[in-house]
Scaffold this active site. Structure first.
Site, short mmCIF file in Angstrom:
data_model
loop_
_atom_site.label_atom_id
_atom_site.label_comp_id
_atom_site.label_asym_id
_atom_site.label_seq_id
_atom_site.Cartn_x
_atom_site.Cartn_y
_atom_site.Cartn_z
N ARG A 182 -5.50 -15.36 11.09
CA ARG A 182 -6.50 -16.30 10.58
C ARG A 182 -7.03 -17.25 11.64
O ARG A 182 -8.18 -17.67 11.60
CB ARG A 182 -5.90 -17.09 9.41
CG ARG A 182 -5.77 -16.24 8.17
CD ARG A 182 -4.83 -16.86 7.18
NE ARG A 182 -3.45 -16.78 7.62
CZ ARG A 182 -2.42 -17.38 7.03
NH1 ARG A 182 -2.64 -18.14 5.98
NH2 ARG A 182 -1.19 -17.24 7.48
N TYR A 195 0.81 -1.21 0.00
CA TYR A 195 0.00 0.00 0.00
C TYR A 195 0.85 1.27 0.00
O TYR A 195 2.05 1.22 -0.12
CB TYR A 195 -1.00 -0.08 1.15
CG TYR A 195 -1.80 -1.37 1.06
CD1 TYR A 195 -2.55 -1.64 -0.09
CD2 TYR A 195 -1.71 -2.34 2.04
CE1 TYR A 195 -3.23 -2.84 -0.22
CE2 TYR A 195 -2.39 -3.55 1.91
CZ TYR A 195 -3.15 -3.79 0.78
OH TYR A 195 -3.82 -4.98 0.63
N GLN A 243 -14.28 -37.44 2.97
CA GLN A 243 -13.33 -36.86 2.02
C GLN A 243 -12.15 -36.16 2.69
O GLN A 243 -11.10 -36.00 2.09
CB GLN A 243 -14.06 -35.82 1.16
CG GLN A 243 -15.07 -36.40 0.21
CD GLN A 243 -14.42 -36.88 -1.06
OE1 GLN A 243 -13.48 -36.28 -1.53
NE2 GLN A 243 -14.92 -37.97 -1.59
C1 LIG Z 1 -8.73 -11.81 5.30
C2 LIG Z 1 -7.47 -11.05 5.61
C3 LIG Z 1 -7.47 -9.66 5.55
C4 LIG Z 1 -6.32 -8.94 5.87
N1 LIG Z 1 -6.37 -7.57 5.87
C5 LIG Z 1 -5.31 -6.87 6.34
C6 LIG Z 1 -5.40 -5.47 6.56
O1 LIG Z 1 -6.46 -4.84 6.41
N2 LIG Z 1 -4.28 -4.82 6.99
C7 LIG Z 1 -3.10 -5.48 7.24
O2 LIG Z 1 -2.13 -4.85 7.62
N3 LIG Z 1 -3.02 -6.82 7.07
C8 LIG Z 1 -4.07 -7.53 6.66
N4 LIG Z 1 -4.00 -8.90 6.59
C9 LIG Z 1 -2.78 -9.58 7.07
C10 LIG Z 1 -2.95 -9.99 8.54
O3 LIG Z 1 -3.04 -8.87 9.37
C11 LIG Z 1 -1.81 -10.88 9.02
O4 LIG Z 1 -0.63 -10.15 8.96
C12 LIG Z 1 -1.67 -12.15 8.22
O5 LIG Z 1 -2.92 -12.79 8.07
C13 LIG Z 1 -0.66 -13.10 8.84
O6 LIG Z 1 -1.10 -13.49 10.10
P1 LIG Z 1 -1.75 -14.97 10.36
O7 LIG Z 1 -0.79 -15.95 9.73
O8 LIG Z 1 -1.83 -15.11 11.83
O9 LIG Z 1 -3.07 -14.99 9.68
C14 LIG Z 1 -5.13 -9.62 6.24
C15 LIG Z 1 -5.14 -11.02 6.29
C16 LIG Z 1 -6.30 -11.73 6.00
C17 LIG Z 1 -6.28 -13.23 6.13
#
Ligand SMILES: Cc1cc2nc3c(=O)[nH]c(=O)nc-3n(C[C@H](O)[C@H](O)[C@H](O)COP(=O)(O)O)c2cc1C
Length: 653
Positions: free
Chosen positions: A328, A183, A430
């Site tokens: 997640r 971004y 499955q």
């Molecule tokens: C559905 C989704 C939306 C996300 N939206 C953002 C966001 O708005 N801003 C951001 O900095 N990271 C965003 N991320 C990244 C997460 O904040 C995070 O860094 C990433 O999922 C890794 O962490 P995890 O492995 O615990 O999921 C998003 C991730 C997911 C899965």
């Protein structure tokens, strides 16, 4: 016991003056649950309430647009991204912060400018320089981004400041500036996208100037004590002139001097798919970067990247970070922190890392919002609450795959008496084979979880039970749920009944012996994954697909990951190709160019999809008071739909 095992993670801490009851952070995750235009919706309130109730110490609300002008989808249309772009949004945000505070959670919000802006109805990408860098998302609209002038930069700095003021007025406990991923701030920080010759380009000081001006303007607006911090890419991979760790170390010092009170360490990697970062599929992928930042930081460091509480505890113990962000996994189970704190680890719904959530978000033009394969209640928190049944029913579920198990568990949780018939010797259907191909191993813990849920909710399981209509009616059920799965489609090809022809299911379950030369008929997800599985075992694999595109039933990112895997294993993929005949030791095909070719095949594997299997449903219709046909039995679809349909059916009984 649990308290000792997770001592560090449940220890209170501070970011600036903000006191946190534990060190679990929900990182910002876009949901598209906002109203069109960005106002807070009831769905958002319910979604965040569930995470606050579930015990998370700090919730960072999803990346929200600082101005109405940059509230855009990934494709450049006006979007369902949440917004801090106008004062009129403040009262609704206030409801959200009040809700979180009721559960003693702290709640911050991420301010995010996604680079796309709405200029009088036209989508325009803006950035530091007019360069197209696909790996860095720049030029997504097919033209170079508009190079922001110094005046336009100053205007956007003020957007961030006003958004932060609104966040404070709405009762947020802090704000995070989104300087990471693909971004706008990261575009200034990265030499790959910032080629400016003025005071915003060149040295680290210059590239960080936009961020530092934002931090200063935000602090000016919210006062010195209000917690403000920044999320950034500590490093970028696979991108020429991407951000280096050395640059980050300099940038971090400047950010802290400008008032950043914490550092949220993410990263960005270009590959043909997104999973290298920022949404990694390897646990702890970004931790070494957090550790490097922590060595020089005077403020708390937040680590992220496929972490769970075990790994998080270890990271804290080793002093590599101060807070642990869990993304997640909190979509999969909002109650994760409380369950762990109470020692109910086996009750945590595990995230399978399938990327459904992020793919839904990125390709969500209609604002349907993110969904989760393992948590059908994501984004439907109120509607999917389990309420005790008015009348206890005798429920029979046929089929112990995800749909059947979910239906049985949801019904049992409501207090119904449930019997589950499974024709095989174990539950899972499955899922037992879906977990075998590369990248799918995280399905196993979910399968174990579902089986333990079936056991713990008192469902009576009958294994090796091929339920007929007589067997079912003998149970005198009030309600029957047919979730017996679909039947593999066997295409009408000469030679299909030869002894060297097997199904993908037979191969993955280990029932079929597979020779060296393999031809797979059907290049959808299952065919391609089976091909990858066999190629990794050293087989020579050719996949034949009648459509123009292999794995056409998959989303972009996971599809690319699979395609890369197949290419690296030298799997031959023939799209627009028809199988004419299966012979002894070979198959005859017509290729995309209309040529007839013979391909050696010791084993021919059919992966041509499934067809509904509603035989038992039809046999029982009218003979039992209530009957439902769900999952692949009704219509072959993916695990997401099977699971969700099972859960909904169980709740509706
Ligand atoms: C559905 C989704 C939306 C996300 N939206 C953002 C966001 O708005 N801003 C951001 O900095 N990271 C965003 N991320 C990244 C997460 O904040 C995070 O860094 C990433 O999922 C890794 O962490 P995890 O492995 O615990 O999921 C998003 C991730 C997911 C899965």
């Amino acid at each position: 016991m649990t308290a000792i095992r997770f001592k560090k993670i449940f220890e209170p801490t501070n970011i600036g003056q903000m006191r946190l009851k534990n060190r679990i952070v929900m990182p910002p995750m876009g949901t598209n649950y906002a109203e069109a235009g960005g106002a807070v919706s009831q769905r958002m309130l319910d979604y965040y309430e569930a995470r606050a109730r579930g015990g998370t110490g700090l919730i960072i609300v999803e990346g929200s647009a600082p101005s109405l002008q940059c509230n855009m989808s990934f494709q450049g249309s006006p979007s369902y991204q949440a917004s801090l772009g106008a004062d009129r949004f403040i009262p609704e945000w206030r409801k959200l912060t009040d809700t979180a505070h009721k559960f003693d959670a702290r709640i911050a919000i991420q301010i995010m400018h996604g680079t796309l802006e709405n200029w009088n109805g036209k989508a325009v990408q803006v950035g530091p320089s007019p360069v197209i860098v696909p790996a860095r998302f720049m030029g997504i609209l097919g033209v170079p981004p508009h190079e922001l002038t110094v005046e336009e930069i100053a205007e956007r700095v003020e957007w961030f400041a006003s958004a932060a003021r609104r966040a404070k007025e709405a009762g947020f406990d802090g704000v995070e500036i989104h300087g990471a991923h693909q971004y706008i701030i990261a575009a200034f920080l990265s030499s790959a996208t910032n080629q400016r010759k003025d005071k915003y380009g060149g040295s680290v000081e210059n590239k960080a100037r936009f961020l530092i001006e934002i931090l200063r303007a935000v602090k000016r607006e919210v006062g010195p004590d209000f917690p403000v911090w920044v999320r950034f890419n500590a490093q970028e991979w696979g991108i020429e002139s991407g951000i280096t760790l050395e640059e980050t170390k300099k940038m971090v010092r400047l950010a802290v001097e400008a008032g950043a009170q914490a550092l949220h360490v993410s990263g960005y990697g270009a590959g043909s798919y997104i999973t290298t970062a920022p949404i990694p599929d390897t646990a702890g992928f970004l931790v070494s970067l957090a550790e490097e930042v922590k060595k020089l930081a005077r403020v708390p460091v937040i680590a992220v990247g496929r972490l769970d509480l075990e790994l998080g505890e270890k990271i804290l113990e080793d002093g590599k970070a101060d807070l642990i962000a869990i993304g997640r996994r909190l979509l999969a189970d909002p109650d994760l922190p409380n369950k762990v704190a109470e020692g109910r680890l086996d009750e945590v719904t595990p995230c399978i890392g399938c990327m459904e959530c992020i793919e839904r978000l990125v390709f969500d033009e209609r604002g349907e919002g993110v969904t989760c394969v393992v948590n059908p209640g994501l984004g439907k928190e109120k509607a999917y609450q389990t309420r005790p049944a008015g009348k206890v029913k005798n429920v029979v579920v046929v089929g112990g795959g995800p749909a059947g198990m979910q239906a049985a568990v949801a019904a049992a949780k409501r207090g119904h008496k449930v019997t589950l018939f499974e024709k095989e010797a174990k539950l899972g259907g499955q899922l037992n084979i879906a977990a075998l191909p590369p990248f799918k191993g995280d399905i196993f813990p979910w399968l174990d979880y579902l089986v333990s849920q079936v056991e713990n909710t008192g469902v009576k399981v009958e294994l090796n039970a091929d339920a007929t209509s007589e067997i079912v009616t003998r149970k005198k059920p009030d309600a029957v749920v047919i979730a017996a799965g679909g039947n593999p489609v066997m295409p009408d090809i000469p030679g299909i009944d030869r002894s060297n022809v097997v199904t993908a299911e037979d191969v993955l379950s280990g029932e079929a012996r597979v020779g060296q030369n393999v031809v797979i008929i059907g290049g959808g997800m299952i065919g391609c994954e089976t091909g990858h599985y066999l190629a990794k075992q050293g087989k020579t694999v050719t996949i034949i697909e009648i459509l123009k595109r292999m794995a056409n039933d998959m989303f972009l990112m996971t599809r690319r990951r699979l395609m890369d895997g197949l290419k690296s294993k030298k799997v031959t993929m023939l799209a627009s190709t028809t199988c004419e005949e299966i012979k002894e030791g070979s198959v005859l095909v017509t290729t995309a160019e209309g040529k007839k070719e013979t391909i050696p095949a010791d084993t021919v594997i059919v992966a041509a999809g499934y067809e509904a299997n509603d035989r038992l449903y039809k046999a029982l219709e009218g003979k039992v008071p209530e009957i439902y046909c769900i999952g692949n039995s009704a219509k072959p679809r993916r695990i997401l739909e099977a699971n969700s349909e099972g859960y909904q059916t169980g709740l509706a009984l």
